[in-house]
Design a protein around this motif. Structure first.
Motif, PDB file in Angstrom:
ATOM      1  N   ALA A 143      41.868  54.917  40.448  1.00  0.00           N
ATOM      2  CA  ALA A 143      40.629  54.571  39.627  1.00  0.00           C
ATOM      3  C   ALA A 143      40.471  52.904  39.884  1.00  0.00           C
ATOM      4  O   ALA A 143      39.195  52.556  39.726  1.00  0.00           O
ATOM      5  CB  ALA A 143      40.887  54.949  38.242  1.00  0.00           C
ATOM      6  N   ILE A 144      41.426  52.160  39.777  1.00  0.00           N
ATOM      7  CA  ILE A 144      41.105  50.770  39.738  1.00  0.00           C
ATOM      8  C   ILE A 144      40.666  50.398  41.249  1.00  0.00           C
ATOM      9  O   ILE A 144      39.869  49.319  41.369  1.00  0.00           O
ATOM     10  CB  ILE A 144      42.464  50.024  39.484  1.00  0.00           C
ATOM     11  N   ARG A 145      41.215  50.796  42.327  1.00  0.00           N
ATOM     12  CA  ARG A 145      40.852  50.635  43.573  1.00  0.00           C
ATOM     13  C   ARG A 145      39.307  50.945  43.601  1.00  0.00           C
ATOM     14  O   ARG A 145      38.733  50.199  44.159  1.00  0.00           O
ATOM     15  CB  ARG A 145      41.518  51.363  44.579  1.00  0.00           C
ATOM     16  N   GLN A 146      38.926  52.245  43.061  1.00  0.00           N
ATOM     17  CA  GLN A 146      37.478  52.625  43.283  1.00  0.00           C
ATOM     18  C   GLN A 146      36.669  51.345  42.387  1.00  0.00           C
ATOM     19  O   GLN A 146      35.311  51.177  42.731  1.00  0.00           O
ATOM     20  CB  GLN A 146      37.305  53.887  42.408  1.00  0.00           C
ATOM     21  N   PRO A 181      48.777  42.599  56.040  1.00  0.00           N
ATOM     22  CA  PRO A 181      49.633  43.533  54.998  1.00  0.00           C
ATOM     23  C   PRO A 181      49.038  45.055  55.557  1.00  0.00           C
ATOM     24  O   PRO A 181      47.908  45.083  55.827  1.00  0.00           O
ATOM     25  CB  PRO A 181      49.263  43.412  53.713  1.00  0.00           C
ATOM     26  N   ALA A 182      49.933  46.039  55.507  1.00  0.00           N
ATOM     27  CA  ALA A 182      49.431  47.344  55.948  1.00  0.00           C
ATOM     28  C   ALA A 182      48.400  47.992  54.935  1.00  0.00           C
ATOM     29  O   ALA A 182      47.495  48.646  54.999  1.00  0.00           O
ATOM     30  CB  ALA A 182      50.679  48.468  56.115  1.00  0.00           C
ATOM     31  N   GLU A 183      48.917  47.481  53.585  1.00  0.00           N
ATOM     32  CA  GLU A 183      47.905  48.113  52.671  1.00  0.00           C
ATOM     33  C   GLU A 183      46.817  47.377  52.499  1.00  0.00           C
ATOM     34  O   GLU A 183      46.977  45.944  52.514  1.00  0.00           O
ATOM     35  CB  GLU A 183      48.600  48.779  51.496  1.00  0.00           C
ATOM     36  N   SER A 184      45.651  47.815  52.166  1.00  0.00           N
ATOM     37  CA  SER A 184      44.357  46.976  51.889  1.00  0.00           C
ATOM     38  C   SER A 184      44.411  46.144  50.663  1.00  0.00           C
ATOM     39  O   SER A 184      45.419  46.290  49.584  1.00  0.00           O
ATOM     40  CB  SER A 184      43.012  47.898  51.670  1.00  0.00           C
ATOM     41  N   TRP A 185      43.710  44.991  50.736  1.00  0.00           N
ATOM     42  CA  TRP A 185      43.683  44.228  49.435  1.00  0.00           C
ATOM     43  C   TRP A 185      43.286  44.903  48.072  1.00  0.00           C
ATOM     44  O   TRP A 185      44.106  44.820  47.166  1.00  0.00           O
ATOM     45  CB  TRP A 185      42.931  43.060  49.421  1.00  0.00           C
ATOM     46  N   PRO A 186      42.268  45.862  48.172  1.00  0.00           N
ATOM     47  CA  PRO A 186      42.050  46.484  46.964  1.00  0.00           C
ATOM     48  C   PRO A 186      43.128  47.395  46.503  1.00  0.00           C
ATOM     49  O   PRO A 186      43.662  47.689  45.416  1.00  0.00           O
ATOM     50  CB  PRO A 186      40.808  47.332  47.180  1.00  0.00           C
ATOM     51  N   ALA A 195      45.238  47.130  42.960  1.00  0.00           N
ATOM     52  CA  ALA A 195      45.131  48.300  41.914  1.00  0.00           C
ATOM     53  C   ALA A 195      46.472  48.529  41.489  1.00  0.00           C
ATOM     54  O   ALA A 195      47.010  48.905  40.625  1.00  0.00           O
ATOM     55  CB  ALA A 195      44.526  49.521  42.862  1.00  0.00           C
ATOM     56  N   GLU A 196      47.373  48.640  42.716  1.00  0.00           N
ATOM     57  CA  GLU A 196      49.102  48.714  42.289  1.00  0.00           C
ATOM     58  C   GLU A 196      49.479  47.683  41.225  1.00  0.00           C
ATOM     59  O   GLU A 196      50.080  48.254  40.571  1.00  0.00           O
ATOM     60  CB  GLU A 196      49.807  48.964  43.638  1.00  0.00           C
ATOM     61  N   ARG A 197      49.140  46.726  41.571  1.00  0.00           N
ATOM     62  CA  ARG A 197      49.319  45.628  40.668  1.00  0.00           C
ATOM     63  C   ARG A 197      48.950  45.555  39.093  1.00  0.00           C
ATOM     64  O   ARG A 197      49.904  45.511  38.299  1.00  0.00           O
ATOM     65  CB  ARG A 197      49.243  44.138  41.035  1.00  0.00           C
ATOM     66  N   LEU A 198      47.663  45.957  39.133  1.00  0.00           N
ATOM     67  CA  LEU A 198      47.368  46.102  37.557  1.00  0.00           C
ATOM     68  C   LEU A 198      47.602  47.343  37.252  1.00  0.00           C
ATOM     69  O   LEU A 198      47.796  47.572  35.967  1.00  0.00           O
ATOM     70  CB  LEU A 198      45.658  46.221  37.820  1.00  0.00           C
ATOM     71  N   ALA A 199      47.621  48.467  37.961  1.00  0.00           N
ATOM     72  CA  ALA A 199      48.395  49.773  37.300  1.00  0.00           C
ATOM     73  C   ALA A 199      49.648  49.732  36.743  1.00  0.00           C
ATOM     74  O   ALA A 199      49.926  50.289  35.821  1.00  0.00           O
ATOM     75  CB  ALA A 199      47.916  50.843  38.369  1.00  0.00           C
ATOM     76  N   SER A 200      50.549  48.787  37.316  1.00  0.00           N
ATOM     77  CA  SER A 200      51.883  48.837  36.820  1.00  0.00           C
ATOM     78  C   SER A 200      52.415  47.600  36.024  1.00  0.00           C
ATOM     79  O   SER A 200      53.251  47.652  35.583  1.00  0.00           O
ATOM     80  CB  SER A 200      52.798  48.788  38.287  1.00  0.00           C
TER      81      SER A 200
END
Length: 95
Positions: A8-11, A80-85, A89-94
């Protein structure tokens, strides 16, 4: 639950990117917005980030995560393999 929040944050970040592109084109006459992390943070807070996180984050805190994640992503070699969003998103979610 964290995966759902991160998605949801990535979106929301994708929406912020699109809205910011329109802002730069229309309000800034195509100029690059040096203060984009603040703009994104405000957009995200105003458009439901708190509901997704289950707490109301400050614009300052979100701006810090955006800025530090962008700097880290830009400094990484290789990219990095994962996109910036996804990273943000992972940082904000955790948090």
């Amino acid at each position: 639950m964290t995966d759902d929040r991160a998605d949801a944050i990535r979106q929301l970040l994708v929406r912020a990117e699109a809205a910011h592109g329109a802002y730069e084109a229309n309000e800034l006459a195509g100029r690059y917005d040096e203060a984009w992390p603040r703009w994104y943070a405000r957009f995200m807070v105003d458009n439901g980030l708190g509901g997704t996180l289950g707490r109301e984050p400050s614009v300052d805190d979100v701006e810090r995560v955006l800025s530090s994640s962008w700097a880290e992503s830009e400094a990484s070699s290789p990219t990095p393999a994962e996109s910036w969003p996804a990273l943000v998103a992972e940082r904000l979610a955790s948090a």
